[in-house]
Design a protein around this motif. Sequence first.
Motif, PDB file in Angstrom:
ATOM      1  N   CYS A   1     -10.676   7.747  -6.843  1.00  0.00           N
ATOM      2  CA  CYS A   1     -11.169   9.097  -7.119  1.00  0.00           C
ATOM      3  C   CYS A   1     -12.535   9.055  -7.806  1.00  0.00           C
ATOM      4  O   CYS A   1     -13.403   9.888  -7.525  1.00  0.00           O
TER       5      CYS A   1
ATOM      6  N   LEU B   1     -19.788  12.022  -3.880  1.00  0.00           N
ATOM      7  CA  LEU B   1     -19.995  13.473  -3.808  1.00  0.00           C
ATOM      8  C   LEU B   1     -21.090  13.933  -4.758  1.00  0.00           C
ATOM      9  O   LEU B   1     -21.944  14.754  -4.394  1.00  0.00           O
TER      10      LEU B   1
ATOM     11  N   GLY C   1     -15.045   8.087  -5.045  1.00  0.00           N
ATOM     12  CA  GLY C   1     -15.268   9.260  -4.196  1.00  0.00           C
ATOM     13  C   GLY C   1     -16.099  10.314  -4.903  1.00  0.00           C
ATOM     14  O   GLY C   1     -16.975  10.942  -4.303  1.00  0.00           O
TER      15      GLY C   1
ATOM     16  N   ILE D   1     -10.490   9.570  -1.868  1.00  0.00           N
ATOM     17  CA  ILE D   1      -9.551  10.330  -2.700  1.00  0.00           C
ATOM     18  C   ILE D   1      -8.152  10.303  -2.088  1.00  0.00           C
ATOM     19  O   ILE D   1      -7.152  10.179  -2.804  1.00  0.00           O
ATOM     20  N   ARG D   2      -8.081  10.391  -0.777  1.00  0.00           N
ATOM     21  CA  ARG D   2      -6.787  10.340  -0.086  1.00  0.00           C
ATOM     22  C   ARG D   2      -6.095   9.000  -0.325  1.00  0.00           C
ATOM     23  O   ARG D   2      -4.877   8.948  -0.566  1.00  0.00           O
TER      24      ARG D   2
ATOM     25  N   LEU E   1     -18.892  13.705   3.140  1.00  0.00           N
ATOM     26  CA  LEU E   1     -17.659  14.368   2.705  1.00  0.00           C
ATOM     27  C   LEU E   1     -16.429  13.617   3.195  1.00  0.00           C
ATOM     28  O   LEU E   1     -15.463  13.426   2.435  1.00  0.00           O
ATOM     29  N   LEU E   2     -16.452  13.155   4.437  1.00  0.00           N
ATOM     30  CA  LEU E   2     -15.317  12.420   4.988  1.00  0.00           C
ATOM     31  C   LEU E   2     -15.074  11.123   4.227  1.00  0.00           C
ATOM     32  O   LEU E   2     -13.926  10.742   3.953  1.00  0.00           O
TER      33      LEU E   2
ATOM     34  N   LEU F   1     -13.609  12.060   0.763  1.00  0.00           N
ATOM     35  CA  LEU F   1     -12.236  12.551   0.885  1.00  0.00           C
ATOM     36  C   LEU F   1     -11.271  11.440   1.277  1.00  0.00           C
ATOM     37  O   LEU F   1     -10.116  11.424   0.820  1.00  0.00           O
ATOM     38  N   GLU F   2     -11.733  10.510   2.104  1.00  0.00           N
ATOM     39  CA  GLU F   2     -10.876   9.376   2.474  1.00  0.00           C
ATOM     40  C   GLU F   2     -10.585   8.510   1.254  1.00  0.00           C
ATOM     41  O   GLU F   2      -9.461   8.026   1.072  1.00  0.00           O
TER      42      GLU F   2
END
Length: 366
Positions: free
Chosen positions: A308, A315, A311, A292-293, A285-286, A289-290
């Motif tokens: 995105c 997922l 990522g 996507i961030r 998940l990290l 999310l990183e």
Amino acid sequence: MFRQYHLRDYRFSLIVWITALSVIGIMVIGSAQKGLQVRQALGLVIGLAAMMVFSMIDYTWLFGFNWLSYFVGLALLGAVLVLGENVNGATRWIRIGIQFQPSDVVKIILIVFFAEFFTRNEDKINTVRVILSSLILIGIPLLLIFMEPDLSTTIAIALTFCVIIFIAGLSWKIIAAVMAVTIPSAVIFFSVILQPGQTLIKDYQLTRILAWLRPDEFPQDAYQQTNSIIAIGSGQLYGKGLANNMVNSVKNGNFIAEPQTDFIFAVAGEELGFLGCCLIVLLELLIALECIRIGRRARDLAGTLFCCGFGAMILIQSFMNICVTTGLMPNTGIPLPFVSYGLTSLISFCIGAGMVLNIGLQTRRY
């Protein structure tokens, strides 16, 4: 090709998460299949080196080869069907000096391709021409992968494509119309394939679905998931320990099929327990999310779409793998990113992460 970058913009946290998760994967693989541990460790070294190299290459330069890479990907997928090696009824690997799985490489190629394709057609994303063109362009590689057959990878890539086109700006009206058609179609599809004599999917795929729905009636086909669930549950909170020699171990009794790849999460559950499983899920998940961030602050739409999309792929694959091993969906056979054994998958994901890092080095300035 190369540009001047500032070290302060480098996202070392992404490297830390990937390395930590991959090291856990190497340890669990060593417990599942001792002989594969060194190869996976070598794959991680190569993958991290490739990540560093690609993090220094200007992603806009790489994206300029999107059409060339797309056709190279199609050529690789076509070569699999002609020259590929059949393993357990599936032809997914090709040997050119070394054995590798082209569909893992194509995942990254397609994310690059559609990130650039939708960027170039940003103002026309909701036109019939662009939508139909994109569906044809994604449909060809999906068909080739489905023919291997590799339904799980087909689904993962299709879902990732949906994420990319949505972020690119697809109209909610079109999405609603597609959902209005897709959901009833899916219900009809499952109703049809459960009928005797259906020809829409292969017999082994139907058997997996039936074994998932009615495991008591298909014990010989449901044993993989049943034993996987038992293994995860037996690990309890702390697990039985890596490479243990307990006689009550499901893994030691060889009751888990493909423990180093598709069912690596079952081995982790038994030997690392609930806490180990939570750590793996948290790291996946990290990482996602990183990515996507980083994508949210990319300097252009292409960078955002790639980050995105990458990522989302992590997922989606993680979700599918964990759902299979815990019995929440039919057995589809897909690796857990950065954890399952497989050098092609590991190195391909590391290259994708390197491109994300380069996008992070070229973020917008506020």
